[in-house]
Design an enzyme around this catalytic site. Structure first.
Site, short mmCIF file in Angstrom:
data_model
loop_
_atom_site.label_atom_id
_atom_site.label_comp_id
_atom_site.label_asym_id
_atom_site.label_seq_id
_atom_site.Cartn_x
_atom_site.Cartn_y
_atom_site.Cartn_z
N ARG A 175 44.42 41.24 49.00
CA ARG A 175 45.39 40.45 48.23
C ARG A 175 46.85 40.78 48.57
NH1 ARG A 175 41.53 38.21 48.33
NH2 ARG A 175 39.97 37.94 46.72
N SER A 224 42.56 36.34 38.22
CA SER A 224 42.41 37.80 38.07
C SER A 224 43.77 38.47 37.88
CB SER A 224 41.73 38.39 39.31
OG SER A 224 40.40 37.96 39.35
N GLU A 295 47.29 42.22 40.25
CA GLU A 295 47.14 41.22 41.31
C GLU A 295 48.18 40.11 41.10
OE1 GLU A 295 43.21 39.95 42.49
OE2 GLU A 295 43.92 37.92 42.91
#
Ligand SMILES: Cc1cc2nc3c(=O)[nH]c(=O)nc-3n(C[C@H](O)[C@H](O)[C@H](O)COP(=O)(O)OP(=O)(O)OC[C@H]3O[C@@H](n4cnc5c(N)ncnc54)[C@H](O)[C@@H]3O)c2cc1C
Length: 301
Positions: A175, A224, A295
């Site tokens: 990510r 998320s 995230e």
């Protein structure tokens, strides 16, 4: 810094002062952008950046806002979004797709399917834009953008010119990437594998079904909240294990279906979401010793 009226006028309706950003984040909340600029095309973007550089205003790039929490006090400087002309897909070789930075990921997945190219089906499950997907190295179901990318084309905010960066020169992580914040990704090239359309269609439908089963839909969320620790140790498991599932701050709640999805369940403020984030992070650390990493991106003051 206040931009002169003449400067704002020069960019017509593409540059506005004091724009509420709640419609530009999937959380559907947040304050105002001091200035909001929607780039019409590449030439206008470069011209805008040149003028803004002299004025030393901070620029924050926003994609589809599916991974970004915007603080209640808004964002100082300019919030920049790519306009319609940056949303396109084209086939430049039998197995190579070029897509504009503002193109929605699912449109790229559909275009790949129409052209009998497999391996991009996962993009149909990610609700962001190509610029966001590259910045976040987004992915699911054992695939991510780094595995299908050939190169990006970007405008460097400082150099004020277009550059191309090949995938081999980008360091991708889970990510994230090592691409500097100075880049505005205007397009990217992707490689697919030639396959049967009917098989691609099936794979895509299966992915979408799987997503619907495991994740909530029709809610105000940015997906998320925290990064997973590993394939085995997912953030949602740690949140559940630590007994945070029913935590709530104002109208900021946690999805019953996926405890790493935080929700604006009404009129939550960004400060409610942030308080919930801090509370969960603290509890998970106390219970499991794991220091969860965000995230989602948080912008503004
Ligand atoms: C319901 C739901 C499900 C999700 N499922 C997944 C999933 O399965 N896998 C996954 O990885 N993510 C998932 N996400 C998170 C999110 O969709 C991805 O991170 C997505 O790629 C973000 O794209 P965006 O355009 O919305 O980016 P934004 O939220 O707008 O921005 C994210 C970052 O990208 C930067 N950025 C955006 N565009 C550009 C550009 N043109 N140039 C330079 N920088 C840019 C921004 O500055 C910011 O730092 C999900 C989110 C939701 C709401």
């Amino acid at each position: 810094m206040i931009l002169e009226k003449n400067f704002i006028k020069k960019f017509n309706d593409d540059l506005k002062a004091n724009v509420n950003l709640s419609n530009y984040s999937w959380f559907n909340l947040g304050g105002n952008a001091e200035y909001f600029y929607k780039a019409k095309d590449k030439n206008q973007l470069i011209e805008f950046l040149r003028e803004i550089k002299e004025k030393k205003l901070k620029i924050t790039t926003l994609g589809a806002g599916s991974n970004t929490l915007i603080r209640d006090k808004g964002v100082k400087g300019v919030v920049l979004k790519l306009g319609k002309s940056f949303s396109y897909t084209k086939l430049i070789k039998k197995n190579i797709i070029m897509a504009g930075g503002a193109t929605l990921d699912r449109k790229v997945a559909n275009f790949a399917k129409e052209n009998s190219l497999t391996n991009l089906e996962f993009l149909s499950c990610i609700p962001g834009s190509i610029g966001g997907a590259i910045t976040m190295n987004s992915g699911c179901y054992d695939n991510d953008i780094s595995k299908v990318l050939i190169s990006i084309q970007a405008i460097d905010k400082n150099k004020l010119s277009e550059i191309e960066i090949k995938k081999k020169d980008i360091k991708f992580s889970y990510r994230g990437t090592n691409l500097p914040d100075d880049l505005i990704i205007i397009s990217a090239k992707f490689q697919g594998l030639i396959s049967k359309k009917i098989e691609i269609e099936k794979k895509q439908t299966d992915f979408i079904k799987k997503k619907k089963l495991s994740q909530p839909s029709q809610i105000k969320t940015c997906g998320s909240t925290f990064k997973n620790i590993s394939k085995e140790k997912k953030a949602w498991m740690l949140i559940k294990e630590s007994g945070c599932e029913n935590y709530k701050e104002g109208d900021a709640t946690i999805s019953k279906k996926h405890s790493n999805f935080f929700i604006n369940d009404g009129n939550a403020k960004a400060s409610d979401i942030e308080r919930l984030i801090k509370k969960v992070k603290k509890k998970v650390f106390e219970k499991t010793g794991v220091n969860l990493e965000l995230e989602i991106k948080i912008i503004g003051g």
